[in-house]
Design a protein around this motif. Structure first.
Motif, PDB file in Angstrom:
ATOM      1  N   PRO A 123      -8.625  -6.192  -5.974  1.00  0.00           N
ATOM      2  CA  PRO A 123      -7.687  -5.259  -5.509  1.00  0.00           C
ATOM      3  C   PRO A 123      -6.532  -5.974  -5.239  1.00  0.00           C
ATOM      4  N   VAL A 124      -5.271  -5.402  -5.804  1.00  0.00           N
ATOM      5  CA  VAL A 124      -4.145  -5.784  -5.744  1.00  0.00           C
ATOM      6  C   VAL A 124      -3.024  -4.970  -4.940  1.00  0.00           C
ATOM      7  N   ALA A 125      -3.440  -3.597  -4.500  1.00  0.00           N
ATOM      8  CA  ALA A 125      -2.564  -2.702  -3.835  1.00  0.00           C
ATOM      9  C   ALA A 125      -3.481  -1.691  -3.341  1.00  0.00           C
ATOM     10  N   GLY A 126      -3.034  -0.907  -2.292  1.00  0.00           N
ATOM     11  CA  GLY A 126      -3.864   0.063  -1.545  1.00  0.00           C
ATOM     12  C   GLY A 126      -3.145   1.363  -1.787  1.00  0.00           C
ATOM     13  N   LEU A 127      -3.920   2.508  -1.725  1.00  0.00           N
ATOM     14  CA  LEU A 127      -3.409   3.845  -1.847  1.00  0.00           C
ATOM     15  C   LEU A 127      -4.353   4.589  -0.554  1.00  0.00           C
ATOM     16  N   ARG A 128      -3.607   5.086   0.411  1.00  0.00           N
ATOM     17  CA  ARG A 128      -4.183   5.817   1.379  1.00  0.00           C
ATOM     18  C   ARG A 128      -3.605   7.017   2.023  1.00  0.00           C
ATOM     19  N   PRO A 129      -4.578   7.986   2.352  1.00  0.00           N
ATOM     20  CA  PRO A 129      -3.958   9.396   2.643  1.00  0.00           C
ATOM     21  C   PRO A 129      -2.888   8.958   3.649  1.00  0.00           C
ATOM     22  N   GLY A 130      -1.706  10.032   3.478  1.00  0.00           N
ATOM     23  CA  GLY A 130      -0.497   9.551   4.445  1.00  0.00           C
ATOM     24  C   GLY A 130      -0.670  10.315   5.890  1.00  0.00           C
ATOM     25  N   THR A 131      -1.456   9.984   6.448  1.00  0.00           N
ATOM     26  CA  THR A 131      -1.781  10.493   7.875  1.00  0.00           C
ATOM     27  C   THR A 131      -0.531  10.155   8.779  1.00  0.00           C
ATOM     28  N   GLU A 132      -0.084   8.866   8.297  1.00  0.00           N
ATOM     29  CA  GLU A 132       0.920   8.289   9.363  1.00  0.00           C
ATOM     30  C   GLU A 132       2.298   8.688   9.166  1.00  0.00           C
ATOM     31  N   GLY A 167       6.057  13.611   8.706  1.00  0.00           N
ATOM     32  CA  GLY A 167       7.365  13.909   8.348  1.00  0.00           C
ATOM     33  C   GLY A 167       8.083  13.182   7.311  1.00  0.00           C
ATOM     34  N   HIS A 168       7.830  12.040   7.237  1.00  0.00           N
ATOM     35  CA  HIS A 168       8.597  10.947   6.454  1.00  0.00           C
ATOM     36  C   HIS A 168       8.020  11.122   4.967  1.00  0.00           C
ATOM     37  N   PRO A 169       8.821  10.990   3.739  1.00  0.00           N
ATOM     38  CA  PRO A 169       8.331  11.170   2.526  1.00  0.00           C
ATOM     39  C   PRO A 169       7.338  10.131   2.172  1.00  0.00           C
ATOM     40  N   PRO A 170       6.475  10.218   1.222  1.00  0.00           N
ATOM     41  CA  PRO A 170       5.542   9.282   0.671  1.00  0.00           C
ATOM     42  C   PRO A 170       6.132   8.066   0.496  1.00  0.00           C
ATOM     43  N   ARG A 171       5.580   6.751   0.706  1.00  0.00           N
ATOM     44  CA  ARG A 171       6.281   5.586   0.616  1.00  0.00           C
ATOM     45  C   ARG A 171       5.261   4.422   0.219  1.00  0.00           C
ATOM     46  N   TRP A 172       5.924   3.181  -0.449  1.00  0.00           N
ATOM     47  CA  TRP A 172       5.169   2.116  -0.586  1.00  0.00           C
ATOM     48  C   TRP A 172       5.594   1.266   0.494  1.00  0.00           C
ATOM     49  N   ARG A 173       4.567   0.717   1.229  1.00  0.00           N
ATOM     50  CA  ARG A 173       4.760  -0.199   2.299  1.00  0.00           C
ATOM     51  C   ARG A 173       4.374  -1.627   1.747  1.00  0.00           C
ATOM     52  N   VAL A 174       5.471  -2.490   2.244  1.00  0.00           N
ATOM     53  CA  VAL A 174       5.114  -3.864   1.900  1.00  0.00           C
ATOM     54  C   VAL A 174       4.669  -4.604   3.329  1.00  0.00           C
ATOM     55  N   HIS A 175       3.752  -5.490   3.285  1.00  0.00           N
ATOM     56  CA  HIS A 175       3.480  -6.346   4.414  1.00  0.00           C
ATOM     57  C   HIS A 175       3.862  -7.827   4.012  1.00  0.00           C
ATOM     58  N   GLU A 193       0.959  -1.332  -0.022  1.00  0.00           N
ATOM     59  CA  GLU A 193      -0.073  -0.034  -0.112  1.00  0.00           C
ATOM     60  C   GLU A 193       0.869   1.332  -0.030  1.00  0.00           C
ATOM     61  N   LEU A 194       0.301   2.347  -0.889  1.00  0.00           N
ATOM     62  CA  LEU A 194       1.099   3.532  -0.862  1.00  0.00           C
ATOM     63  C   LEU A 194       0.515   4.571   0.368  1.00  0.00           C
ATOM     64  N   LEU A 195       1.172   5.164   1.045  1.00  0.00           N
ATOM     65  CA  LEU A 195       1.021   6.273   1.906  1.00  0.00           C
ATOM     66  C   LEU A 195       1.410   7.552   1.156  1.00  0.00           C
ATOM     67  N   THR A 196       0.419   8.309   0.917  1.00  0.00           N
ATOM     68  CA  THR A 196       0.693   9.576   0.334  1.00  0.00           C
ATOM     69  C   THR A 196       0.084  10.649   0.604  1.00  0.00           C
ATOM     70  N   PRO A 197       0.560  12.092   0.472  1.00  0.00           N
ATOM     71  CA  PRO A 197      -0.340  13.206   0.741  1.00  0.00           C
ATOM     72  C   PRO A 197      -1.300  13.495  -0.337  1.00  0.00           C
ATOM     73  N   ASP A 198      -1.131  12.802  -1.341  1.00  0.00           N
ATOM     74  CA  ASP A 198      -2.209  13.335  -2.350  1.00  0.00           C
ATOM     75  C   ASP A 198      -2.833  12.057  -3.230  1.00  0.00           C
ATOM     76  N   GLU A 199      -3.597  11.609  -2.547  1.00  0.00           N
ATOM     77  CA  GLU A 199      -4.255  10.207  -2.702  1.00  0.00           C
ATOM     78  C   GLU A 199      -5.112  10.334  -4.279  1.00  0.00           C
ATOM     79  N   ALA A 200      -5.802  11.379  -4.584  1.00  0.00           N
ATOM     80  CA  ALA A 200      -6.437  11.602  -5.940  1.00  0.00           C
ATOM     81  C   ALA A 200      -5.221  11.619  -7.007  1.00  0.00           C
ATOM     82  N   GLY A 201      -4.165  12.457  -6.693  1.00  0.00           N
ATOM     83  CA  GLY A 201      -3.021  12.347  -7.655  1.00  0.00           C
ATOM     84  C   GLY A 201      -2.521  11.116  -8.020  1.00  0.00           C
ATOM     85  N   ALA A 202      -2.239  10.334  -6.843  1.00  0.00           N
ATOM     86  CA  ALA A 202      -1.512   9.014  -7.114  1.00  0.00           C
ATOM     87  C   ALA A 202      -2.564   8.095  -7.662  1.00  0.00           C
TER      88      ALA A 202
END
Length: 248
Positions: free
Chosen positions: A180-189, A192-200, A144-153
């Motif tokens: 669904p194969v991957a998630g995109l979520r608002p980067g509330t977590e 201060g860290h840059p946007p990132r893809w997180r592996v589980h 899943e991607l944590l991003t400040p711009d979910e719509a843009g992503a």
């Protein structure tokens, strides 16, 4: 005649690779935590190994050749053409930092960043097709991607990978053949860290795995908690690489 290997459908997260400054330490940590064993990877990628779980390749570990490059996991997406998709990345406002280049007979790859700076990879599989996420312990379970711009992503990845993005619990999801194969979520977590893809990675017991990670020198960044996909925890390895574990 050798068996024909079918590349995973375009847009599917197919490989997860860690670039670290301490390969021996990373091998020991993940080997103990997730039960991985290792085999040599393509020589063109430098000091690089493939991690295996139950005899199947699940991830790659290598040494970064760039001084000061952060220790991090990179999510790779299956593509039919790394060259064509890399050009789409540029046209959509992203950047291509590495490649496209050939990794011996394994396949062709590129490493890129989206419009907000989140790093991801492209993998055109040949002899090595990658590994699709699933519930098997030790293997990848979700990205899943944590991003400040979910719509843009959503617009970026939908165009670059040629796949629809639909609303999902707490954000959006990239769809391949309607699933669904991957998630995109608002980067509330991000905090201060840059946007990132997180592996589980899938595990049998999230709480036990989190405690074992600490015993092995890692850290618990987010304690085990319930999610729509199962019980998860966010961890860091001893070198600082962030990843999550998921009890599906």
């Amino acid at each position: 005649m050798p068996a024909v290997k079918l590349r995973l459908a375009q847009g599917t997260p197919c490989w997860f690779s860690l670039m670290t400054d301490d390969l021996a330490g990373a091998r020991a940590f993940y080997g103990e935590l997730l039960g991985w064993t290792y085999t040599p990877g393509p020589g063109q990628l430098g000091d690089y190994v493939r991690a295996e779980s139950a005899g199947e390749p699940v991830a790659g570990l290598g040494v970064s050749s760039v001084a000061g490059f952060p220790v991090q996991w990179t999510t790779y997406f299956a593509v039919d053409s790394a060259d064509r998709t890399a050009q789409l990345v540029r046209e959509c406002g992203g950047t291509v930092a590495v490649g496209p280049l050939q990794a011996e007979r394994a396949g062709r790859l590129a490493i890129a960043a989206d419009v907000s700076g989140a790093v991801f990879g492209l993998w055109q599989g040949e002899e090595h097709t990658g590994r699709e996420a699933g519930p098997e312990p030790g293997g990848p379970a979700w990205a899943e991607l944590l991003t400040p711009d979910e719509a843009g992503a959503a617009a970026f990845y939908g165009t670059v990978l040629g796949r629809p993005v639909a609303a999902a619990d707490g954000g959006s999801a990239l769809l391949v053949d309607g699933r669904p194969v991957a998630g995109l979520r608002p980067g509330t977590e991000l905090r201060g860290h840059p946007p990132r893809w997180r592996v589980h990675f899938a595990v049998r017991d999230t709480g036990l795995t989190a405690r074992r990670a600490v015993e092995l020198g890692g850290r618990v960044l987010v304690e085990p908690h319930a999610t729509a996909r199962g019980r998860a925890a966010r961890l860091a390895d001893p070198q600082g690489g962030h990843f999550s574990v998921l009890e599906p």
